[in-house]
Motif scaffolding. Sequence first.
Motif, PDB file in Angstrom:
ATOM      1  N   UNK A 153      43.215 -39.799 -77.177  1.00 54.46           N
ATOM      2  CA  UNK A 153      42.651 -38.664 -77.900  1.00 54.46           C
ATOM      3  C   UNK A 153      41.136 -38.590 -77.733  1.00 54.46           C
ATOM      4  N   UNK A 154      40.504 -39.767 -77.538  1.00 52.94           N
ATOM      5  CA  UNK A 154      39.053 -39.809 -77.419  1.00 52.94           C
ATOM      6  C   UNK A 154      38.579 -39.592 -75.988  1.00 52.94           C
ATOM      7  N   UNK A 155      39.513 -39.374 -75.065  1.00 54.85           N
ATOM      8  CA  UNK A 155      39.130 -39.177 -73.673  1.00 54.85           C
ATOM      9  C   UNK A 155      38.215 -37.972 -73.562  1.00 54.85           C
ATOM     10  N   UNK A 156      37.611 -37.798 -72.421  1.00 58.83           N
ATOM     11  CA  UNK A 156      36.571 -36.795 -72.254  1.00 58.83           C
ATOM     12  C   UNK A 156      36.845 -35.442 -72.879  1.00 58.83           C
ATOM     13  N   UNK A 157      38.042 -34.929 -72.737  1.00 56.60           N
ATOM     14  CA  UNK A 157      38.311 -33.585 -73.235  1.00 56.60           C
ATOM     15  C   UNK A 157      38.356 -33.527 -74.756  1.00 56.60           C
ATOM     16  N   UNK A 158      38.306 -34.681 -75.428  1.00 59.69           N
ATOM     17  CA  UNK A 158      38.313 -34.676 -76.888  1.00 59.69           C
ATOM     18  C   UNK A 158      36.950 -35.028 -77.481  1.00 59.69           C
ATOM     19  N   UNK A 159      35.974 -35.384 -76.629  1.00 58.86           N
ATOM     20  CA  UNK A 159      34.636 -35.655 -77.134  1.00 58.86           C
ATOM     21  C   UNK A 159      34.088 -34.394 -77.787  1.00 58.86           C
ATOM     22  N   UNK A 160      33.229 -34.543 -78.801  1.00 61.15           N
ATOM     23  CA  UNK A 160      32.762 -33.377 -79.567  1.00 61.15           C
ATOM     24  C   UNK A 160      32.154 -32.318 -78.679  1.00 61.15           C
ATOM     25  N   UNK A 161      31.314 -32.699 -77.752  1.00 57.85           N
ATOM     26  CA  UNK A 161      30.666 -31.704 -76.905  1.00 57.85           C
ATOM     27  C   UNK A 161      31.672 -30.991 -76.001  1.00 57.85           C
ATOM     28  N   UNK A 162      32.822 -31.645 -75.734  1.00 61.58           N
ATOM     29  CA  UNK A 162      33.841 -31.064 -74.860  1.00 61.58           C
ATOM     30  C   UNK A 162      34.852 -30.208 -75.599  1.00 61.58           C
ATOM     31  N   UNK A 163      34.882 -30.294 -76.932  1.00 64.06           N
ATOM     32  CA  UNK A 163      35.858 -29.531 -77.701  1.00 64.06           C
ATOM     33  C   UNK A 163      35.567 -28.044 -77.591  1.00 64.06           C
ATOM     34  N   UNK A 164      36.585 -27.272 -77.314  1.00 65.93           N
ATOM     35  CA  UNK A 164      36.402 -25.823 -77.199  1.00 65.93           C
ATOM     36  C   UNK A 164      36.312 -25.182 -78.580  1.00 65.93           C
ATOM     37  N   UNK A 165      35.539 -24.126 -78.635  1.00 66.53           N
ATOM     38  CA  UNK A 165      35.398 -23.339 -79.861  1.00 66.53           C
ATOM     39  C   UNK A 165      35.968 -21.954 -79.580  1.00 66.53           C
ATOM     40  N   UNK A 166      37.155 -21.640 -80.093  1.00 65.42           N
ATOM     41  CA  UNK A 166      37.790 -20.350 -79.777  1.00 65.42           C
ATOM     42  C   UNK A 166      36.994 -19.150 -80.266  1.00 65.42           C
ATOM     43  N   UNK A 167      36.088 -19.352 -81.211  1.00 66.83           N
ATOM     44  CA  UNK A 167      35.291 -18.243 -81.731  1.00 66.83           C
ATOM     45  C   UNK A 167      33.996 -18.017 -80.948  1.00 66.83           C
ATOM     46  N   UNK A 168      33.701 -18.924 -80.014  1.00 72.96           N
ATOM     47  CA  UNK A 168      32.463 -18.821 -79.240  1.00 72.96           C
ATOM     48  C   UNK A 168      32.696 -17.982 -77.987  1.00 72.96           C
ATOM     49  N   UNK A 169      31.895 -16.935 -77.834  1.00 75.46           N
ATOM     50  CA  UNK A 169      32.016 -16.026 -76.699  1.00 75.46           C
ATOM     51  C   UNK A 169      30.779 -16.118 -75.814  1.00 75.46           C
TER      52      UNK A 169
END
Length: 497
Positions: A153-169
């Motif tokens: 879960x902590x792998x790269x795609x789960x790091x905070x900076x890598x987490x996607x924000x669906x509301x961010x355009x």
Amino acid sequence: MKKYPCNQADSLHITIDNLDTVKELVAETESNQVEFKETTGQLERAMETLCAFLNGTGGTILFGVTDKGKIIGQELSDKTKREIGEAIRRIEPFATIEVSYIAIPDTTKSIISIHAEEQRYMRPFSYRGRAYQRIESVTSVMTQEIYNQLLMQRSGKYAWESLTNPNLQITDLNEQAIMGAVRGGIRGGRLPEATIREELPTILEKFNLLHGGKLNNAAAVLFGKDFYNYPQCLLRLARFKGTTKDEFIDNQRINGNIYSLLDAAMAFFFKHLSLSGKIERLYREEELNIPYKALREGCINALCHRAYHRPGSSVGIAVYDDRVEIENSGTFPPDMTIEKLLSGHNSEPQNLIIANVLYKSEVLESWGRGINLMVSECRRVGIPDPEFHTDGSAVWVVFHYTRSTVGYNSTSTPQAPHKHPTSTPQVNAIVGAINDRLLSVKEIMEIMLLKDRKSFLYSYLYPAIESGFVALLYPKTPKHPKQKYHLTDKGKELLKQ
């Protein structure tokens, strides 16, 4: 009581800073979120429990309380505080931790509280290389199966900076800032020239900020325009009178992306630090009390390598009469001693995506050399080496200086940026922003991501005009409603350089 930068004990929704709060916790008895220890003689076992709390939903350890819930307190010394700080540093990866010291009235003893909030995207945590888990009121070594699950879960795609924000355009990002980063990368040879002609989504994908049409948190930190969803993109600026925090001269709070915050930080230094100069051949060379490059590198490190996952965190800059302190949430890499820090080391960015974009845009000049640059710059002008500190929850660098001279046999003068006839970093910045265009004040400020008009005029525009690098479209009527600005031949020559 000493408090580390994190103030909110989010997982328990309390702030542990007084005896009444301690009594409330004690009344609940030990659980999967609370543990009592009589003294810090049990520090090792307590840190294993703290590690278990981090691998769960957070929790609090209270020293000076018996396992029956009786408050007895313990004597507190500087050695005790150092031992706690050193123990916290042995937790991997970096964890946001709050340490509080609560004095017991009419005694010489205190309660020590160590609190960790829930940090699920950073799990699994380990202490001295071993992970722990908490079941009810029992701490035990974590099973291999659970450890592997958390590690995936902590792998790269789960790091905070890598987490996607669906509301961010993409429209929430500053396109000019993005293209400015691209131009910087092309100038430095770190991006191919063809990048400037690519569509915005393609550039963001190459910066590892856009995946499957969704932007990650790093995109907002680097290029965002609005930050109501990212309160941690905050810079606190303070100029104190004298050498203590008793009285403010200037106090500011600025939200913005990394590029705008770096610019605001440097403008603040030029506003509140003095300049002194020497004659170098035909030119007068200006120098801040603390070298510009050293301060800039300190700010870049704070903005790039800090812990962003906690919404209440920030970067803080404090200017005193005798020193400058730059602080950010985070810690040194595990087992990184001051000696290793100063002797050269491999770079271990806390935020790899953010660091990579800053490197490509030539904000980060190189990997792992920032500390040496700060030290060498301070030595060049004859001021003490910068001091580097961490308490396991925050990192701060201290630059000491005197208000008389900076490495030269000349008198230092308060900053008056509009009277300097030489090319300063601010002048270089505005020359690069104007380039071959004819622009208004508003347009230049937008390109440079500046919001403070007064600071822009006195730190950037006026010095550039009086130095002969920038000219007015209507020189005879400086306040003309349609006034715009362009580079002189001298400015164009500087641009080429």
